[in-house]
Enzyme design. Sequence first.
Site, mmCIF file in Angstrom:
data_model
loop_
_atom_site.group_PDB
_atom_site.id
_atom_site.type_symbol
_atom_site.label_atom_id
_atom_site.label_comp_id
_atom_site.label_asym_id
_atom_site.label_seq_id
_atom_site.Cartn_x
_atom_site.Cartn_y
_atom_site.Cartn_z
ATOM 1 N N LYS A 22 0.591 -1.446 -0.021
ATOM 2 C CA LYS A 22 0.596 -0.329 -0.137
ATOM 3 C C LYS A 22 1.346 1.626 -0.289
ATOM 4 O O LYS A 22 0.527 2.050 -0.626
ATOM 5 C CB LYS A 22 -0.711 0.248 1.258
ATOM 6 C CG LYS A 22 -1.330 1.533 1.214
ATOM 7 C CD LYS A 22 -2.472 0.831 2.974
ATOM 8 C CE LYS A 22 -1.670 1.745 4.072
ATOM 9 N NZ LYS A 22 -1.459 3.251 3.584
ATOM 10 N N ASN A 23 1.825 1.689 0.726
ATOM 11 C CA ASN A 23 2.554 2.831 0.960
ATOM 12 C C ASN A 23 3.725 2.835 -0.069
ATOM 13 O O ASN A 23 4.008 4.365 -0.243
ATOM 14 C CB ASN A 23 3.571 1.814 2.480
ATOM 15 C CG ASN A 23 2.276 2.645 3.338
ATOM 16 O OD1 ASN A 23 1.540 3.007 3.303
ATOM 17 N ND2 ASN A 23 2.864 2.700 4.367
ATOM 18 N N ASP A 308 4.809 0.695 12.232
ATOM 19 C CA ASP A 308 4.060 -0.244 11.486
ATOM 20 C C ASP A 308 3.123 -1.696 12.012
ATOM 21 O O ASP A 308 2.109 -2.342 11.596
ATOM 22 C CB ASP A 308 3.296 -0.278 10.087
ATOM 23 C CG ASP A 308 2.819 0.947 9.283
ATOM 24 O OD1 ASP A 308 2.817 2.272 10.225
ATOM 25 O OD2 ASP A 308 3.353 1.257 8.350
ATOM 26 N N ARG A 400 -8.660 -0.118 4.902
ATOM 27 C CA ARG A 400 -7.695 0.731 4.283
ATOM 28 C C ARG A 400 -6.291 0.665 3.748
ATOM 29 O O ARG A 400 -5.580 0.653 2.577
ATOM 30 C CB ARG A 400 -7.388 1.962 5.039
ATOM 31 C CG ARG A 400 -8.719 2.963 4.862
ATOM 32 C CD ARG A 400 -8.364 3.811 6.588
ATOM 33 N NE ARG A 400 -6.714 4.759 5.628
ATOM 34 C CZ ARG A 400 -5.499 4.671 6.625
ATOM 35 N NH1 ARG A 400 -6.582 5.482 7.826
ATOM 36 N NH2 ARG A 400 -4.935 5.839 5.843
HETATM 37 C C1 UD1 Z 1 4.631 6.694 6.190
HETATM 38 C C2 UD1 Z 1 3.595 5.560 6.071
HETATM 39 C C3 UD1 Z 1 3.075 5.098 7.243
HETATM 40 C C4 UD1 Z 1 4.250 4.372 8.565
HETATM 41 C C5 UD1 Z 1 5.339 5.738 8.237
HETATM 42 C C6 UD1 Z 1 6.592 5.337 9.487
HETATM 43 C C7 UD1 Z 1 2.772 5.791 4.287
HETATM 44 C C8 UD1 Z 1 1.613 5.957 3.661
HETATM 45 N N1 UD1 Z 1 2.966 5.851 5.931
HETATM 46 O O1 UD1 Z 1 4.003 7.752 6.817
HETATM 47 O O2 UD1 Z 1 2.523 3.857 7.080
HETATM 48 O O3 UD1 Z 1 4.161 4.280 9.759
HETATM 49 O O4 UD1 Z 1 6.174 6.737 6.743
HETATM 50 O O5 UD1 Z 1 7.013 4.331 8.816
HETATM 51 O O6 UD1 Z 1 4.021 5.818 3.902
HETATM 52 N N2 UD1 Z 1 7.235 14.542 10.861
HETATM 53 C C9 UD1 Z 1 7.387 15.810 10.922
HETATM 54 N N3 UD1 Z 1 6.772 16.676 10.137
HETATM 55 C C10 UD1 Z 1 6.481 16.357 8.882
HETATM 56 C C11 UD1 Z 1 6.905 15.142 8.337
HETATM 57 C C12 UD1 Z 1 6.786 13.914 9.479
HETATM 58 O O7 UD1 Z 1 7.348 15.917 12.117
HETATM 59 O O8 UD1 Z 1 6.489 17.264 7.524
HETATM 60 C C13 UD1 Z 1 7.181 13.350 11.935
HETATM 61 C C14 UD1 Z 1 5.972 12.174 11.992
HETATM 62 O O9 UD1 Z 1 4.628 13.448 12.562
HETATM 63 C C15 UD1 Z 1 6.233 11.620 12.166
HETATM 64 C C16 UD1 Z 1 7.507 11.114 12.302
HETATM 65 O O10 UD1 Z 1 8.147 12.465 11.206
HETATM 66 O O11 UD1 Z 1 6.419 11.958 13.825
HETATM 67 C C17 UD1 Z 1 7.937 10.686 11.022
HETATM 68 O O12 UD1 Z 1 6.800 10.059 9.790
HETATM 69 P P1 UD1 Z 1 6.588 9.825 8.252
HETATM 70 O O13 UD1 Z 1 8.054 8.754 7.719
HETATM 71 O O14 UD1 Z 1 6.865 11.896 7.874
HETATM 72 O O15 UD1 Z 1 6.113 9.696 8.053
HETATM 73 P P2 UD1 Z 1 5.090 9.592 7.142
HETATM 74 O O16 UD1 Z 1 5.462 9.810 5.662
HETATM 75 O O17 UD1 Z 1 3.593 10.211 7.145
#
Ligand code: UD1
Length: 422
Positions: A22-23, A308, A400
Site C-alpha cells: 500500500k505505502n 506499522d 484501507r
Molecule cells: C509513512 C507510512 C506510515 C508509517 C510511517 C513511518 C505511508 C503512506 N505511510 O508515513 O504507514 O507508519 O511512514 O514508517 O507511506 N513528521 C514531521 N513533519 C513532517 C513529516 C513527518 O514532524 O513534515 C514526523 C511525523 O509526525 C512522525 C515522523 O516524522 O512522527 C515520521 O513520519 P513519516 O516518516 O513522515 O511518516 P509518513 O510518511 O507520514
Amino acid sequence: MDSILVTGGGELHGQIPIAGAKNACLTLMPATLLTEEPLTLTNAPRLSDIKTMNALLESLGTEVTTLQGGKVLTMSSHNLDNLTADYDIVRKMRASILVLGPMLAREGRAVVSLPGGCAIGARPVDLHLNAMEALGAEIELRDGYIHAYAPKGLQGNIIEFPFVSVGATENVLLAATLANGTTIIKNAAREPEIVDLAHCLQAMGAKIEGEGTSKITVEGVDRLHGATHPVVTDRIELGTYMLAPIFTGGEVECLGGRIELLEAFCEKLDEAGISVEQTVNGLKVKRGNSGIKAINVTTEPFPGFPTDLQAQMMAMLCTATGTSVLEEKIFENRFMHAPELSRMGAKIEVNGGTAVVTGVERLKGAPVMATDLRASVSLILAGLAAQGETLVNRVYHLDRGYERVEEKLGSCGAKIERISGK
Ligand code: UD1
C-alpha cells in the site's frame, strides 16, 4: 459500518499470498503527474486507500484505468486541468500530500489541502514544505490550503532532513526528478518503498543514485517518459500474517515474502523463540510447542523495527512468558490498541511512548473498537487466539490497508466473518 467477528481457537495451516505494498503504491501513483505518457503499475493492492488516491488523481485530470480487478493500474496525465487537491479527498488520507512535489515540478504551481489531524499523532507536514522551499518554491498557507508556486521551475539543492521522514523523502525525490540541476537528500529515509519509488522513477528516465542509503542524489532531467513497474511486496502485510500462526499455533507460508524486507522484525521473532524459514515461495512461520518469550521492542526508521508492526507485536506479547517493553519512537500517540487489548484481559501499562506488557496465559474475547489501521488488525490477531468471540467494530480502517483479510485468514482455517454494518 462493518464489523469483523472472530472466534478464537484452532490452528492455522496454509499459504497466504502477500499483496503489493500500500505505502509503495501510494507514492508510485503520484509519479504519473510527472509525465504526459502512461504509467502502469502491476501488483497493485486492492484497497480503499488506493481508490482514494485514484479519485484524487482523477480530480486533477489524470485518466486512470484499472485491470484485473484493480491489480493493474494505468494512469495517464497528459492533461492536468486542475492543480488543487481538495480538502474532501485529502482529509481521508494523509498520503495525498505526495501530489504536491510532482505537480509543482511539472506545472510550477500546486494547491493542496493541509491533511489535518490524525489519530496516531500530530503528523505535521513542515518537512515537506521546508524541502519544497529549499527547491525554490514559494509557499503560502491560506484557508487550510498549501499554495505553492515555482513559476520558473524547481531548482536542485542540498536538503538535509533534521530527522527521517518517509513521506518528505518521497515528495522531494518525486519533485527533484524534474528540477534544474542536482538535488542531494541527506538523512533520507531508506525504506524499501523509497527504493521502489526510485526504481520506478529510473524506469521513467530519472537520474537517481543512492536509493536505500541515507544520501540520495538526483540529477534533474527535462522530461520523464512512461513505464511499467511492479509494486514491491507489502512488508507490513507480510509481517502481520507471519504473526498469525504464532497466535494460534500451526504453520503459515506467506507467499512472496523475503527476509530482507523485515530483518529487524525476524530478529525479534527469533529472540521470542519463533523460527522463520525462507522457502522458494516465501516465508514460513511455525509455532512449536514451547511458548513465546517476552522481548523488548523499539520502533525505528528502516532498517529498524517498523512502527506499522508495533500494534501486532504488542498483541502477540500479551500472552508471552514474562514482561516485555515496547518503545514507540516514531509516533507520539500510537498505543490506542492497548486499552482495547486490555478489554480482552491483557496486562498493559502505558507511560508516554513506552508500554510494559506482562504476559497472561490466554486472552478472552470481547467487543473492541478499531482505532487505526494497524490497531484493527492487531485486535483480529488477538481474537484468533482468545477464548470465545471477539467483535472488532469500526473496521473501515482495516479496509484501507488489508486486502480481503477474512478470505486470507479464513483459507488457513481461521473462524472469521464480516458482519455488514447497518
Ligand atoms: C509513512 C507510512 C506510515 C508509517 C510511517 C513511518 C505511508 C503512506 N505511510 O508515513 O504507514 O507508519 O511512514 O514508517 O507511506 N513528521 C514531521 N513533519 C513532517 C513529516 C513527518 O514532524 O513534515 C514526523 C511525523 O509526525 C512522525 C515522523 O516524522 O512522527 C515520521 O513520519 P513519516 O516518516 O513522515 O511518516 P509518513 O510518511 O507520514
